[in-house]
Design a protein around this motif. Structure first.
Motif: not given
Length: 543
Positions: A83-94
């Motif tokens: 869940m924490l990774e999603a908070h960064y990884g998802v917006p990191m690809c726009g």
């Protein structure tokens, strides 16, 4: 008046202007403190170097899967590292992150997936059956990635999420937002009438509220944060981003139970946690062998219904400094804080409790907070008596409601965000809620629409009229209390209606009591809920 001379030949350029985004917090933490502990979860311990690399892998793998700017990636996860990774990884690809409340029913989840246009769903294996039910009701056909958490006792059928990450590049050149106004997340309100509304948050607001959290909660460098607040609530009130700003440690907690909370408080040196009053009840109600003697003060931030005087006193005695916050999904979570004045600490406990019950004053990154007459849009007198609507204005207010321009226009009428909450403002400028115009019931931190519960009851053919209000509850803060009038010759009792409700409502939305009585109305037939609230209050006190 001529042109401003300071604007001449002084244009924005990449050297002096970059869009604000909380994604830079993780990049900085990993570059300055790469070996500092970022995440703890059971036997898992990850540094900021690892956290950053895994988030970039996720962004890279999503990009390779065809996910681009403006696409929605949904997650159905508890408070676990993924869940924490999603908070960064998802917006990191726009892409835009859509966190789903794991307590919802399949039909509600299906609506959200369709409305948001989900392209990918990352789901914890525990909730895979729930997702299957939801997908059977949707029009979208997202890529589904199961994530197996070693802390879950259930049987996992492979970890598709980890395999997906393995195909990503840990050095991926992630994308900055084109504009800080770009969406970073969409979160759905509980909805009081009809379907829930999709609240769209932007990078600028997330950046500002994340820093505001640190300043408001006295969060110093290397703070240790325990995840008792669900991250699907307003993106965990932006604390997934706050912790990278202070290079802190996330202590994940799959289930909110007394034993692991107390163990984490002692074993990991937790400094901060957030939660509804039920979390306080869990802490205070723990068996003597479970509780620990804290050798420090731990900051506890709570929202929802104000804690009773005795609970506040017991929390203080147990070593917790409680701060009351207030906000909405539309304000990224808490945007109001009950700032404690030094002089209040010498007052009698009853007076301190009354002061702590007030919602407070604006967060630093919120530009405007007031109580206005919604008809005239003028401030009500600061007398602590005159009721108006609590309104917000500033950079930590949502972009608007997704695909719902009429609701957005209504919410922003007059240049303020209309919260729908009714309150007063005291002479010292502190706001205090008095009622909720939408009749939302806050139970264990979850918003429950009284109208939704009423609609479930009305489906029963024996129910002629019903009204649902909040009833005080020592464990959950509030629970629904239903008042019912039956049709002539209606044959149904409380037990039967509760069974009926169980088939139509999520468990946490179930009425605590169903009272069969005449429902008071005005001369025009409008139900007088204020009278029912008083009856429910008496029932709650007597329980």
């Amino acid at each position: 008046m001529g042109a401003n001379p300071f604007n001449t030949d002084l244009d924005r350029n990449p050297a002096n202007h970059q869009p604000l985004t909380p994604l830079t917090f993780l990049e900085r933490a990993a570059s300055v403190f790469p070996d500092h502990k970022a995440i703890v979860h059971g036997g898992i311990s990850r540094s900021y170097r690892d956290f950053y690399a895994r988030s970039r892998r996720l962004a890279s793998a999503l990009t390779r899967a065809g996910i681009a700017r403006g696409d929605t990636v949904s997650v159905l996860l508890p408070n676990v590292p993924a869940m924490l990774e999603a908070h960064y990884g998802v917006p990191m690809c726009g892409a835009v992150l859509h966190s789903i409340n794991t307590r919802l029913d399949a039909a509600t989840i299906a609506f959200q997936l369709d409305h948001a246009g989900s392209r990918v769903v990352i789901v914890d294996t525990e909730f895979r059956p729930l997702l299957r039910q939801a997908l059977a009701l949707t029009r979208v056909t997202p890529l589904v990635l199961s994530s197996a958490d070693p802390e879950w006792a259930g049987v996992a059928d492979g970890d598709e999420y980890e395999a997906f990450l393995a195909g990503g590049d840990p050095d991926f050149a992630w994308v900055m937002p084109d504009d800080e106004w770009d969406a970073i997340a969409i979160n759905y309100t509980s909805g009081t009438t009809g379907d829930a509304k999709g609240v769209v948050s932007h990078h600028r607001g997330a950046y500002l509220l994340a820093q505001g959290n640190a300043l408001t909660t006295a969060m110093g460098r290397h703070a240790v944060y325990l995840w008792t607040l669900p991250m699907f609530h307003c993106n965990g009130w932006c604390f997934p981003w706050t912790m990278s700003a202070v290079i802190g440690t996330h202590v994940c907690l799959r289930q909110v139970r007394a034993e692991p909370i107390w163990a984490a408080l002692e074993g990991h040196g937790v400094t901060h946690l957030c939660g509804a009053p039920i979390v306080m009840s869990l802490l205070l109600g723990a068996e003597p062998g479970v509780r620990r003697d804290l050798n420090r003060s731990v900051h506890f931030m709570t929202a929802a219904a104000p804690p009773p005087e005795k609970v506040l006193a017991d929390m203080q005695a147990a070593g917790f400094a409680v701060t009351h916050l207030y906000g909405l999904t539309e304000t990224y979570g808490p945007a109001v804080v009950n700032e404690w004045q030094d002089g209040w600490s010498v007052l009698p406990p009853s007076e301190q409790a009354a002061l702590k019950a007030r919602q407070g004053v604006r967060y630093l990154p919120l530009e405007g907070l007031d109580v206005l007459d919604p008809d005239t849009m003028q401030p009500v007198p600061r007398d602590g008596q005159t009721i108006g609507e609590v309104m917000f204005r500033g950079n930590v207010v949502m972009k608007g409601y997704f695909r719902n321009p009429e609701a957005t226009r209504k919410a922003f009428a007059g240049g303020w965000f209309h919260s729908g909450d009714l309150g007063v403002i005291h002479p010292d400028g502190y706001v205090q809620l008095k009622d909720r115009s939408k009749d939302i019931i806050i139970s264990g931190g979850e918003n429950i629409s009284s109208i939704e519960v009423e609609e479930a009851l009305y489906r029963n053919p024996a129910v002629a009229v019903c009204a649902v209000v909040a009833m005080p509850d020592p464990k959950w803060g509030e629970r629904p209390c239903a008042f019912v009038e039956l049709v002539p010759d209606g044959q149904v009792n409380e037990a039967a209606l509760l069974i009926w409700c169980r088939a139509h409502l999520a468990p946490y939305k179930m009425p605590a009591r169903i009272v069969f009585s005449s429902i008071p109305r005005t001369s025009t037939g409008k139900i007088q809920k204020f009278l029912l609230r008083e009856q429910a209050r008496q029932l709650g006190v007597a329980t």
